[in-house]
Motif scaffolding. Structure first.
Motif, PDB file in Angstrom:
ATOM      1  N   PHE A 110       9.049  11.707  17.474  1.00 16.67           N
ATOM      2  CA  PHE A 110       7.693  12.241  17.556  1.00 16.67           C
ATOM      3  C   PHE A 110       6.708  11.210  18.089  1.00 16.67           C
ATOM      4  O   PHE A 110       5.954  11.473  19.039  1.00 16.67           O
ATOM      5  CB  PHE A 110       7.239  12.734  16.185  1.00 16.67           C
ATOM      6  CG  PHE A 110       5.842  13.294  16.171  1.00 16.67           C
ATOM      7  CD1 PHE A 110       5.607  14.612  16.517  1.00 16.67           C
ATOM      8  CD2 PHE A 110       4.754  12.502  15.821  1.00 16.67           C
ATOM      9  CE1 PHE A 110       4.306  15.137  16.511  1.00 16.67           C
ATOM     10  CE2 PHE A 110       3.466  13.013  15.810  1.00 16.67           C
ATOM     11  CZ  PHE A 110       3.246  14.336  16.160  1.00 16.67           C
ATOM     12  N   PHE A 111       6.684  10.023  17.506  1.00 18.79           N
ATOM     13  CA  PHE A 111       5.677   9.037  17.900  1.00 18.79           C
ATOM     14  C   PHE A 111       6.009   8.389  19.239  1.00 18.79           C
ATOM     15  O   PHE A 111       5.116   7.851  19.907  1.00 18.79           O
ATOM     16  CB  PHE A 111       5.515   7.991  16.803  1.00 18.79           C
ATOM     17  CG  PHE A 111       4.837   8.538  15.575  1.00 18.79           C
ATOM     18  CD1 PHE A 111       3.498   8.843  15.587  1.00 18.79           C
ATOM     19  CD2 PHE A 111       5.561   8.784  14.417  1.00 18.79           C
ATOM     20  CE1 PHE A 111       2.869   9.372  14.470  1.00 18.79           C
ATOM     21  CE2 PHE A 111       4.959   9.311  13.293  1.00 18.79           C
ATOM     22  CZ  PHE A 111       3.607   9.607  13.311  1.00 18.79           C
ATOM     23  N   GLY A 112       7.289   8.423  19.643  1.00 12.40           N
ATOM     24  CA  GLY A 112       7.624   7.972  20.988  1.00 12.40           C
ATOM     25  C   GLY A 112       6.988   8.866  22.044  1.00 12.40           C
ATOM     26  O   GLY A 112       6.604   8.394  23.128  1.00 12.40           O
ATOM     27  N   GLY A 113       6.863  10.156  21.742  1.00 11.96           N
ATOM     28  CA  GLY A 113       6.149  11.053  22.654  1.00 11.96           C
ATOM     29  C   GLY A 113       4.650  10.979  22.486  1.00 11.96           C
ATOM     30  O   GLY A 113       3.891  11.005  23.462  1.00 11.96           O
ATOM     31  N   TRP A 139       1.828  20.194  21.685  1.00 12.85           N
ATOM     32  CA  TRP A 139       1.736  19.146  20.670  1.00 12.85           C
ATOM     33  C   TRP A 139       1.307  19.721  19.326  1.00 12.85           C
ATOM     34  O   TRP A 139       1.604  19.154  18.271  1.00 12.85           O
ATOM     35  CB  TRP A 139       0.818  18.020  21.135  1.00 12.85           C
ATOM     36  CG  TRP A 139       1.273  16.696  20.609  1.00 12.85           C
ATOM     37  CD1 TRP A 139       0.510  15.746  19.997  1.00 12.85           C
ATOM     38  CD2 TRP A 139       2.595  16.173  20.640  1.00 12.85           C
ATOM     39  NE1 TRP A 139       1.287  14.671  19.645  1.00 12.85           N
ATOM     40  CE2 TRP A 139       2.567  14.910  20.031  1.00 12.85           C
ATOM     41  CE3 TRP A 139       3.807  16.653  21.128  1.00 12.85           C
ATOM     42  CZ2 TRP A 139       3.715  14.114  19.880  1.00 12.85           C
ATOM     43  CZ3 TRP A 139       4.948  15.875  20.995  1.00 12.85           C
ATOM     44  CH2 TRP A 139       4.890  14.628  20.377  1.00 12.85           C
ATOM     45  N   GLY A 140       0.638  20.862  19.356  1.00 14.85           N
ATOM     46  CA  GLY A 140       0.376  21.579  18.113  1.00 14.85           C
ATOM     47  C   GLY A 140       1.662  22.089  17.488  1.00 14.85           C
ATOM     48  O   GLY A 140       1.840  22.019  16.259  1.00 14.85           O
ATOM     49  N   VAL A 141       2.597  22.560  18.303  1.00 12.51           N
ATOM     50  CA  VAL A 141       3.902  23.003  17.803  1.00 12.51           C
ATOM     51  C   VAL A 141       4.657  21.819  17.202  1.00 12.51           C
ATOM     52  O   VAL A 141       5.256  21.926  16.122  1.00 12.51           O
ATOM     53  CB  VAL A 141       4.720  23.656  18.941  1.00 12.51           C
ATOM     54  CG1 VAL A 141       6.164  23.905  18.502  1.00 12.51           C
ATOM     55  CG2 VAL A 141       4.071  24.953  19.378  1.00 12.51           C
ATOM     56  N   ALA A 142       4.636  20.677  17.893  1.00 10.01           N
ATOM     57  CA  ALA A 142       5.313  19.489  17.372  1.00 10.01           C
ATOM     58  C   ALA A 142       4.694  19.031  16.058  1.00 10.01           C
ATOM     59  O   ALA A 142       5.402  18.608  15.135  1.00 10.01           O
ATOM     60  CB  ALA A 142       5.252  18.359  18.404  1.00 10.01           C
ATOM     61  N   GLY A 143       3.363  19.108  15.947  1.00  9.09           N
ATOM     62  CA  GLY A 143       2.697  18.727  14.706  1.00  9.09           C
ATOM     63  C   GLY A 143       3.098  19.621  13.549  1.00  9.09           C
ATOM     64  O   GLY A 143       3.296  19.151  12.422  1.00  9.09           O
ATOM     65  N   LEU A 144       3.241  20.912  13.804  1.00 10.49           N
ATOM     66  CA  LEU A 144       3.703  21.829  12.771  1.00 10.49           C
ATOM     67  C   LEU A 144       5.098  21.425  12.293  1.00 10.49           C
ATOM     68  O   LEU A 144       5.386  21.430  11.089  1.00 10.49           O
ATOM     69  CB  LEU A 144       3.722  23.257  13.316  1.00 10.49           C
ATOM     70  CG  LEU A 144       4.171  24.351  12.340  1.00 10.49           C
ATOM     71  CD1 LEU A 144       3.200  24.459  11.162  1.00 10.49           C
ATOM     72  CD2 LEU A 144       4.277  25.694  13.059  1.00 10.49           C
ATOM     73  N   GLY A 164       9.911   3.552  19.089  1.00 10.84           N
ATOM     74  CA  GLY A 164       9.584   4.594  20.046  1.00 10.84           C
ATOM     75  C   GLY A 164       8.495   4.157  21.008  1.00 10.84           C
ATOM     76  O   GLY A 164       8.624   4.305  22.233  1.00 10.84           O
ATOM     77  N   ALA A 165       7.416   3.597  20.467  1.00 11.57           N
ATOM     78  CA  ALA A 165       6.319   3.135  21.320  1.00 11.57           C
ATOM     79  C   ALA A 165       6.734   1.924  22.152  1.00 11.57           C
ATOM     80  O   ALA A 165       6.416   1.835  23.346  1.00 11.57           O
ATOM     81  CB  ALA A 165       5.108   2.789  20.459  1.00 11.57           C
ATOM     82  N   GLY A 166       7.456   0.978  21.520  1.00 14.91           N
ATOM     83  CA  GLY A 166       7.860  -0.225  22.232  1.00 14.91           C
ATOM     84  C   GLY A 166       8.866   0.055  23.330  1.00 14.91           C
ATOM     85  O   GLY A 166       8.758  -0.472  24.447  1.00 14.91           O
TER      86      GLY A 166
END
Length: 472
Positions: A289-292, A373-378, A418-420
């Motif tokens: 999730f946070f990588g995206g 991204w609302g779907v991913a947050g759900l 993910g971010a790195g």
């Protein structure tokens, strides 16, 4: 006969706790305190994700874009371990004061940064404080509420992101446009000290564990090894020469894996059923999730030419739907299996990641990113909250601090990697003459695959909700 009376007492206590609720005078101050405890870092985190493209444009250093997230999250790991063990030993009040002080110092450093490197260092200081604050919050949740109120309280803590999610990204963009991005950080400096004054009495009422002893130095050194190993790995991925890249990456992986094996509960790396599988799943879903999430504003602002308000709207959509998913989890948790809820959430995350990847195509409307991204947050609301509940349900008595610290460690490590990793891929792509869009495409494919692996680890979670004692 000897078993009947304890059952009667337990049932009466549970019934009383349910009738009282989380806003009963017995719990009200702690509930309010935990909400305040989460809201400050929540606003700051959403603000950074929204305005970071502007900060990079001002300070330079696109190659350090991913490090702005990774430094925060790797430092958070240390804060989680330090505060989790200390809160078990002496109670949460002192770690909380120390964590707030560090977070405020990091805000000041960020607001006065003169280079991207200085900004990354300030994010590390903030991360250390945020890790301590998060660990204290879960210790309070695990020790301050009865079992029946914990699913609802997890949803409440997710709701603490609602106001930051509604106004944070947009307000950060407005402040950055009107008076400069630095005031996004400096303007938050008075908030957390005020929250400290309000909630410290509630924290002092939570007694330390009766079973915790002295510092677990082996666990602390393992945490340091994990942070150093992760940092070496991420640095190796961006090294200018292949030999140096191999040395840094292999050294970092070796140190990181050995440290991770020592610091996480037994069986986590083997995805043993129960709490180990929950912690492993938490790491993978956070990486996906946070990588995206880290590169969505970059996609919308730098590639699709949108303003910070549009990027903020996508983050706000995820925040609100995450909260909705957490409340759905609270309603379903008493009767639905943990495995089912987590798997459903992970599938929604995959769909959301695929949606934001499609927006890299100029022919796809930008609104698709907001909806996706609302779907991913759900999905995160369902999966993240349910995994947190599994860890709380399976943690040994008086060890909630260590158990939830391990869970948060896995989450932050996944987020940092993910971010790195994404930042390294984008940096390599641009260094070789490709566009950032090419690098982001590769990142999106990788995080979708990793979220798919998380679906497999979720199979090892409990199939049924935890049963409580009742009269039959």
């Amino acid at each position: 006969m000897s078993r009947t009376r304890p059952l009667l007492l337990e049932t009466h206590e549970e019934s009383t706790s349910i009738s009282e609720g989380i806003w009963h005078p017995r719990h009200r101050r702690l509930t309010l305190g935990l909400i305040l405890l989460i809201s400050g870092p929540a606003f700051e985190g959403l603000a950074v994700a929204t305005i970071l493209p502007r900060i990079v444009a001002n300070l330079g250093g696109l190659s350090l874009y991913g490090w702005s997230f990774s430094a925060y999250m790797l430092a958070t790991i240390l804060g989680l371990i330090l505060a989790g063990d200390e809160a078990d030993r002496k109670g949460p009040a002192l770690p909380f004061i120390f964590g707030v002080s560090l977070f405020v110092l990091g805000l000041i450093l960020a607001g006065t940064a003169s280079s991207m490197l200085t900004f990354v260092v300030s994010r590390g200081v903030q991360g250390l404080g945020a890790g301590i604050i998060a660990s204290v919050a879960y210790v309070c949740l695990g020790r301050g509420y009865p079992e029946q109120l914990k699913p609802q309280m997890i949803a409440i803590l997710s709701s603490a992101w609602v106001v930051p999610g509604l106004v944070g990204p947009a307000l950060a963009g407005i402040v950055a446009d009107a008076v400069g991005w630095r005031w996004v950080f400096l303007g938050l400096v008075p908030v957390l000290p005020l929250a400290t004054v309000l909630i410290l009495p509630a924290l002092k009422s939570l007694t330390p564990s009766t079973t915790s002893g002295s510092w677990n130095l082996q666990r602390l050194f393992a945490a340091l090894g994990l942070v150093i190993g992760s940092g070496l790995t991420l640095a190796g991925l961006q090294a200018p020469s292949i030999p140096l890249a191999l040395v840094l990456t292999l050294s970092g992986l070796t140190l990181g894996i050995l440290s991770l094996h020592r610091i996480l509960p037994d069986g986590t790396l083997k995805v043993k059923a129960g709490m180990p599988a929950a912690i492993a799943t938490m790491g993978l879903l956070s990486l996906g999730f946070f990588g995206g999430d880290a590169f969505l504003p970059l996609t919308l602002i730098s590639i699709r030419g949108q303003n910070t308000l549009i990027a903020g709207a996508a983050l706000t959509a995820a925040t609100l739907s995450w909260t909705a998913g957490s409340w759905i989890q609270a309603k379903l948790a008493p009767r639905k299996g943990r495995r089912l809820l987590v798997t459903a959430g992970l599938i929604l995350i995959v769909l959301g990641l695929a949606g934001i990847a499609s927006v890299l195509n100029p022919g796809i409307p930008v609104v698709v990113a907001i909806v996706s991204w609302g779907v991913a947050g759900l999905g995160m609301g369902l999966a993240y909250s349910t995994v947190s509940l599994v860890v709380l349900e399976t943690a040994p008595p008086d060890q909630e601090g260590s158990a939830t610290a391990s869970m948060e460690l896995a989450s932050m490590l996944g987020s940092a990697l993910g971010a790195g990793l994404g930042g390294a891929i984008i940096g390599v792509a641009t260094a070789r003459g490709s566009t950032p869009a090419t690098g982001i495409t590769v990142v999106d494919i990788i995080v979708i695959a990793i979220t798919g692996i998380a679906i497999l680890t979720a199979i090892r979670l409990p199939g049924q909700p935890k049963q409580t004692a009742s009269l039959i």
